[in-house]
Write an enzyme that holds these catalytic residues in place. Structure first.
Site, PDB file in Angstrom:
ATOM      1  N   PHE A  11     -64.518 -36.300  71.840  1.00 53.30           N
ATOM      2  CA  PHE A  11     -64.989 -37.551  72.450  1.00 53.30           C
ATOM      3  C   PHE A  11     -66.439 -37.439  72.944  1.00 53.30           C
ATOM      4  O   PHE A  11     -67.329 -38.174  72.486  1.00 53.30           O
ATOM      5  CB  PHE A  11     -64.008 -37.895  73.587  1.00 53.30           C
ATOM      6  CG  PHE A  11     -64.512 -38.837  74.641  1.00 53.30           C
ATOM      7  CD1 PHE A  11     -65.117 -40.037  74.313  1.00 53.30           C
ATOM      8  CD2 PHE A  11     -64.347 -38.522  75.995  1.00 53.30           C
ATOM      9  CE1 PHE A  11     -65.563 -40.912  75.309  1.00 53.30           C
ATOM     10  CE2 PHE A  11     -64.783 -39.389  76.985  1.00 53.30           C
ATOM     11  CZ  PHE A  11     -65.398 -40.581  76.642  1.00 53.30           C
ATOM     12  N   ILE A  12     -66.706 -36.499  73.834  1.00 53.21           N
ATOM     13  CA  ILE A  12     -68.049 -36.399  74.417  1.00 53.21           C
ATOM     14  C   ILE A  12     -69.032 -35.833  73.389  1.00 53.21           C
ATOM     15  O   ILE A  12     -70.150 -36.349  73.218  1.00 53.21           O
ATOM     16  CB  ILE A  12     -68.022 -35.526  75.698  1.00 53.21           C
ATOM     17  CG1 ILE A  12     -67.150 -36.208  76.764  1.00 53.21           C
ATOM     18  CG2 ILE A  12     -69.442 -35.296  76.239  1.00 53.21           C
ATOM     19  CD1 ILE A  12     -66.864 -35.352  77.992  1.00 53.21           C
ATOM     20  N   ALA A  72     -67.606 -27.942  73.724  1.00 50.95           N
ATOM     21  CA  ALA A  72     -66.211 -27.600  73.404  1.00 50.95           C
ATOM     22  C   ALA A  72     -65.516 -27.013  74.619  1.00 50.95           C
ATOM     23  O   ALA A  72     -66.118 -26.268  75.397  1.00 50.95           O
ATOM     24  CB  ALA A  72     -66.167 -26.585  72.258  1.00 50.95           C
ATOM     25  N   SER A 113     -67.116 -29.231  84.506  1.00 49.45           N
ATOM     26  CA  SER A 113     -66.275 -30.338  84.974  1.00 49.45           C
ATOM     27  C   SER A 113     -66.272 -30.370  86.491  1.00 49.45           C
ATOM     28  O   SER A 113     -66.405 -29.320  87.140  1.00 49.45           O
ATOM     29  CB  SER A 113     -64.844 -30.117  84.473  1.00 49.45           C
ATOM     30  OG  SER A 113     -63.959 -30.984  85.129  1.00 49.45           O
ATOM     31  N   TYR A 137     -57.117 -25.110  84.811  1.00 51.85           N
ATOM     32  CA  TYR A 137     -58.218 -25.708  84.043  1.00 51.85           C
ATOM     33  C   TYR A 137     -59.523 -25.581  84.828  1.00 51.85           C
ATOM     34  O   TYR A 137     -60.532 -25.074  84.326  1.00 51.85           O
ATOM     35  CB  TYR A 137     -57.899 -27.176  83.741  1.00 51.85           C
ATOM     36  CG  TYR A 137     -59.082 -27.968  83.225  1.00 51.85           C
ATOM     37  CD1 TYR A 137     -59.670 -27.663  82.001  1.00 51.85           C
ATOM     38  CD2 TYR A 137     -59.618 -29.034  83.971  1.00 51.85           C
ATOM     39  CE1 TYR A 137     -60.763 -28.388  81.529  1.00 51.85           C
ATOM     40  CE2 TYR A 137     -60.704 -29.765  83.502  1.00 51.85           C
ATOM     41  CZ  TYR A 137     -61.270 -29.438  82.284  1.00 51.85           C
ATOM     42  OH  TYR A 137     -62.352 -30.155  81.829  1.00 51.85           O
ATOM     43  N   LYS A 141     -62.923 -23.278  84.037  1.00 54.65           N
ATOM     44  CA  LYS A 141     -64.272 -23.848  83.874  1.00 54.65           C
ATOM     45  C   LYS A 141     -65.233 -23.183  84.872  1.00 54.65           C
ATOM     46  O   LYS A 141     -66.397 -22.939  84.555  1.00 54.65           O
ATOM     47  CB  LYS A 141     -64.257 -25.367  84.099  1.00 54.65           C
ATOM     48  CG  LYS A 141     -63.517 -26.182  83.053  1.00 54.65           C
ATOM     49  CD  LYS A 141     -64.115 -26.121  81.662  1.00 54.65           C
ATOM     50  CE  LYS A 141     -65.070 -27.222  81.337  1.00 54.65           C
ATOM     51  NZ  LYS A 141     -65.443 -27.227  79.884  1.00 54.65           N
TER      52      LYS A 141
HETATM   53  N1  LIG Z   1     -63.223 -36.182  79.070  1.00 50.58           N
HETATM   54  C1  LIG Z   1     -63.408 -35.973  80.362  1.00 50.58           C
HETATM   55  O1  LIG Z   1     -63.050 -36.809  81.196  1.00 50.58           O
HETATM   56  C2  LIG Z   1     -64.117 -34.719  80.827  1.00 50.58           C
HETATM   57  C3  LIG Z   1     -64.469 -34.620  82.178  1.00 50.58           C
HETATM   58  C4  LIG Z   1     -65.143 -33.472  82.610  1.00 50.58           C
HETATM   59  C5  LIG Z   1     -65.452 -32.473  81.732  1.00 50.58           C
HETATM   60  N2  LIG Z   1     -65.071 -32.582  80.422  1.00 50.58           N
HETATM   61  C6  LIG Z   1     -65.428 -31.465  79.511  1.00 50.58           C
HETATM   62  O2  LIG Z   1     -66.115 -32.018  78.414  1.00 50.58           O
HETATM   63  C7  LIG Z   1     -65.848 -31.268  77.242  1.00 50.58           C
HETATM   64  C8  LIG Z   1     -65.424 -32.180  76.112  1.00 50.58           C
HETATM   65  O3  LIG Z   1     -64.306 -32.926  76.505  1.00 50.58           O
HETATM   66  P1  LIG Z   1     -63.758 -34.134  75.625  1.00 50.58           P
HETATM   67  O4  LIG Z   1     -63.176 -35.121  76.568  1.00 50.58           O
HETATM   68  O5  LIG Z   1     -64.749 -34.550  74.628  1.00 50.58           O
HETATM   69  O6  LIG Z   1     -62.533 -33.405  74.914  1.00 50.58           O
HETATM   70  P2  LIG Z   1     -61.966 -33.568  73.435  1.00 50.58           P
HETATM   71  O7  LIG Z   1     -62.166 -34.922  72.900  1.00 50.58           O
HETATM   72  O8  LIG Z   1     -60.580 -33.014  73.520  1.00 50.58           O
HETATM   73  O9  LIG Z   1     -62.871 -32.565  72.602  1.00 50.58           O
HETATM   74  C9  LIG Z   1     -62.796 -31.198  72.811  1.00 50.58           C
HETATM   75  C10 LIG Z   1     -63.670 -30.537  71.782  1.00 50.58           C
HETATM   76  O10 LIG Z   1     -63.651 -29.122  72.010  1.00 50.58           O
HETATM   77  C11 LIG Z   1     -63.243 -28.477  70.813  1.00 50.58           C
HETATM   78  N3  LIG Z   1     -62.455 -27.292  71.134  1.00 50.58           N
HETATM   79  C12 LIG Z   1     -61.468 -27.176  72.033  1.00 50.58           C
HETATM   80  N4  LIG Z   1     -60.988 -25.921  72.024  1.00 50.58           N
HETATM   81  C13 LIG Z   1     -61.693 -25.256  71.096  1.00 50.58           C
HETATM   82  C14 LIG Z   1     -61.669 -23.917  70.607  1.00 50.58           C
HETATM   83  N5  LIG Z   1     -60.823 -23.009  71.084  1.00 50.58           N
HETATM   84  N6  LIG Z   1     -62.538 -23.573  69.627  1.00 50.58           N
HETATM   85  C15 LIG Z   1     -63.402 -24.481  69.131  1.00 50.58           C
HETATM   86  N7  LIG Z   1     -63.472 -25.752  69.553  1.00 50.58           N
HETATM   87  C16 LIG Z   1     -62.622 -26.123  70.516  1.00 50.58           C
HETATM   88  C17 LIG Z   1     -62.411 -29.490  70.073  1.00 50.58           C
HETATM   89  O11 LIG Z   1     -62.382 -29.132  68.702  1.00 50.58           O
HETATM   90  P3  LIG Z   1     -61.200 -29.594  67.722  1.00 50.58           P
HETATM   91  O12 LIG Z   1     -61.576 -30.963  67.240  1.00 50.58           O
HETATM   92  O13 LIG Z   1     -61.191 -28.570  66.659  1.00 50.58           O
HETATM   93  O14 LIG Z   1     -59.938 -29.598  68.538  1.00 50.58           O
HETATM   94  C18 LIG Z   1     -63.187 -30.763  70.350  1.00 50.58           C
HETATM   95  O15 LIG Z   1     -64.293 -30.866  69.498  1.00 50.58           O
HETATM   96  C19 LIG Z   1     -64.781 -30.231  77.618  1.00 50.58           C
HETATM   97  O16 LIG Z   1     -65.423 -28.995  77.821  1.00 50.58           O
HETATM   98  C20 LIG Z   1     -64.224 -30.751  78.934  1.00 50.58           C
HETATM   99  O17 LIG Z   1     -63.807 -29.683  79.761  1.00 50.58           O
HETATM  100  C21 LIG Z   1     -64.412 -33.683  79.943  1.00 50.58           C
END
Ligand SMILES: NC(=O)c1ccc[n+]([C@@H]2O[C@H](COP(=O)([O-])OP(=O)(O)OC[C@H]3O[C@@H](n4cnc5c(N)ncnc54)[C@H](OP(=O)(O)O)[C@@H]3O)[C@@H](O)[C@H]2O)c1
Length: 332
Positions: A11-12, A72, A113, A137, A141
């Site tokens: 997503f991000i 990621a 986060s 989690y 982080k």
């Molecule tokens: N969404 C929120 O509200 C939020 C808030 C605060 C912080 N964050 C941080 O922002 C980041 C992105 O979040 P998001 O919401 O975009 O999550 P997301 O849509 O679930 O995307 C996660 C991404 O990380 C990749 N990933 C996860 N585990 C991995 C691994 N072991 N090896 C390689 N790639 C991996 C996934 O790849 P695949 O496609 O291969 O699974 C995907 O591209 C994360 O670090 C999260 O902690 C998110």
């Protein structure tokens, strides 16, 4: 700019890739075998396959990147060890790869986060607060943040801590809007929890400002929208943008705990961990998740541009255009 984006399939990450391309950057995306590439299809990016647990496999990804955006991360995992593997170990190994194979002046921007800092009590958190994560989690982080800060002795680094992020492509925002579209707003526990939120477009703006600013070296920034919100208000806004009347259902914590327990048990036997888990419940039960973007405003000139109503309206329009939210057929 030559940029590497990890987590680009998510997503991000995918929203960041879109903006980087719009601004003329040359973008490499680190993906893994089996990543769903639907947001990257037909984009002028270079896809590099690598494994965070094999440092040498990351060499082609980091080799010529001026900026590494490490987006990621494991947002759900089977257990504490899996969170640390997906967040701390993956970050540490990527840093090792940057040191061994990246250019010496490469900048590293880590998307952490608010969970790493922990919940607020009273005033919104600032970056000066001693971190106190309540979930595995958040702890994983925070461990990754520490590895990044240690690396700041060798290379320029910046840490971004978003609160809950919403906007186009996000599944959580979609589930909220879909439920209200169907006439029901489900709130876990009481209505009381207060949260900071940030629209993904504002978050991307903050990430890019941090990447470009020389002041951001070794710094942590909360990148957040204005004000704070409770779930009743968020539901009311969602109802307004969808033009829907809805009922509100408060799910008691004992029932949430049962669902979380079920999720945690199921995750032991499935390939993808469930959205709801006992670890997630720890974060959900906190009364406040508030943070202040004052430091980001003062040091890198960050200012959110979207209020919640405008941001939700844009997200709803996107879900409708993408066919995720379908018009409801009236019965009778
Ligand atoms: N969404 C929120 O509200 C939020 C808030 C605060 C912080 N964050 C941080 O922002 C980041 C992105 O979040 P998001 O919401 O975009 O999550 P997301 O849509 O679930 O995307 C996660 C991404 O990380 C990749 N990933 C996860 N585990 C991995 C691994 N072991 N090896 C390689 N790639 C991996 C996934 O790849 P695949 O496609 O291969 O699974 C995907 O591209 C994360 O670090 C999260 O902690 C998110």
């Amino acid at each position: 700019m030559r940029a590497l984006v990890t987590g680009a399939s998510g997503f991000i990450g995918s929203n960041l890739v879109d903006r980087l391309l719009a601004e003329g950057a040359a973008v490499k995306c680190l993906v893994r075998r089996g990543s769903n590439l639907k947001w990257l299809k037909n984009l002028p990016v270079t896809l590099v396959t690598g494994d965070f647990h094999d440092v040498a496999s990351l060499a082609p990804a980091v080799a010529d990147a001026e900026v590494v955006f490490h987006v990621a991360g494991a947002t759900r995992a089977r257990n504490r060890a899996a969170f640390f593997r997906g967040n701390f170990e993956a970050t540490r190994n990527l840093l090792l790869a940057c040191e061994q194979y990246g250019p010496p002046d490469q900048k590293f921007v880590f998307i952490s986060s608010l969970s790493a800092a922990g919940p607020s009590k009273g005033a919104p958190l600032t970056e000066e607060h001693e971190p106190n994560p309540v979930s595995a989690y958040g702890a994983s982080k925070l461990a990754a943040e520490k590895a990044v800060l240690e690396f700041s002795q060798k290379r320029p680094v910046t840490i971004i801590r978003p609160p809950a992020v919403y906007g186009p492509r996000d599944r959580d925002t979609f589930l909220l809007l879909k439920s209200i579209h169907r006439g029901l707003h489900v709130i876990p526990g009481g209505p009381g929890q207060q949260v900071s939120l940030v629209h993904v477009h504002d978050l991307v703006t903050g990430i890019l400002l941090a990447a470009a600013s020389p002041r951001s070296q070794g710094r942590i920034y909360f990148i957040s929208g204005e004000g704070h919100h409770d779930w009743r208000t968020i539901g009311a806004y969602a109802g307004r943008v969808l033009d829907k009347r809805f009922r509100t259902l408060h799910v008691p914590w004992w029932l949430m705990r049962l669902v979380a327990l079920g999720g945690s048990l199921t995750s032991q036997f499935t390939a993808t961990p469930t959205l709801m888990s006992l670890d997630k419940l720890k974060d959900m039960r906190q009364a406040q998740w508030l943070c202040s973007h004052a430091r980001a405003q003062a040091e890198i000139g960050f200012q959110p541009s979207l209020d919640l109503l405008t941001g939700l309206a844009g997200a709803a329009a996107w879900y409708k255009a993408a066919g995720w939210l379908r018009p409801q057929i009236k019965k009778g």
